[in-house]
Enzyme design. Sequence first.
Site, PDB file in Angstrom:
ATOM      1  N   SER A  94     -20.434 -51.018 -19.093  1.00  0.00           N
ATOM      2  CA  SER A  94     -20.178 -49.879 -19.614  1.00  0.00           C
ATOM      3  C   SER A  94     -20.116 -48.813 -18.558  1.00  0.00           C
ATOM      4  CB  SER A  94     -21.472 -49.657 -20.435  1.00  0.00           C
ATOM      5  OG  SER A  94     -21.475 -47.974 -21.053  1.00  0.00           O
ATOM      6  N   GLY A  95     -19.204 -48.002 -18.549  1.00  0.00           N
ATOM      7  CA  GLY A  95     -18.949 -47.044 -17.398  1.00  0.00           C
ATOM      8  C   GLY A  95     -20.117 -46.018 -17.410  1.00  0.00           C
ATOM      9  N   GLY A  97     -22.934 -46.387 -19.224  1.00  0.00           N
ATOM     10  CA  GLY A  97     -24.072 -47.022 -19.332  1.00  0.00           C
ATOM     11  C   GLY A  97     -25.077 -46.459 -20.338  1.00  0.00           C
ATOM     12  N   GLU A 159     -12.090 -49.603 -15.493  1.00  0.00           N
ATOM     13  CA  GLU A 159     -12.025 -50.873 -16.004  1.00  0.00           C
ATOM     14  C   GLU A 159     -11.171 -51.790 -14.941  1.00  0.00           C
ATOM     15  OE1 GLU A 159      -9.859 -48.363 -18.727  1.00  0.00           O
ATOM     16  OE2 GLU A 159     -11.579 -47.980 -19.831  1.00  0.00           O
TER      17      GLU A 159
END
Length: 192
Positions: A94-95, A97, A159
């Site tokens: 999760s970028g 978080g 990603e």
Amino acid sequence: MTPDETATVEASLVRIAAETTAVVDRIAARPGELDAVLETLISADRVFVLGAGRSGLALRMTAMRLMHLGFDVHVVGETTTPAISAGDVLLAASGSGTTAGIVRAVETAVEVGARVVAITTAPDSPLAHAADAVIVVPAAAKLDRSATASTQYAGGLFEQSVVLVGDAVFDALWRRSDLSADALWPRHANLE
């Protein structure tokens, strides 16, 4: 944004490659983080992978490669995914978080005694704080619109980094395994 009539796919490739190279160089400069991830995965009974949206799609590629190595791997949310338990590892991306569903899943994993490996841009996020091993990707978060963080749209660099990190983890595990490419081949899908 004003249309750029001189924009080309070639120019975009060069720009994107430069950004991913810069991120990879910064991640590789922190080998302790990466070693902790390998050790956590090696000792796992089973590996569960979880990510939302494009991050989740990128992480599924890692799940496939781990399966090729002989790991017992499950993608969270699939109908055949069993319950996670102690001895298992949840690999989550999760970028930010802070993605609610991912944070809840991590909390569940921790409650049952599973370990967590996180890939995120946010070292101070709930995801990173709950994880046993964290890879911090120095990339723009999805909502960061500044061109200094990334010239790409909406988390693209993160990603791409998830794919590269996943392939690097697989490659390191494969080289440690002493298995040949021929030994992995029978695990490739044959119902395509």
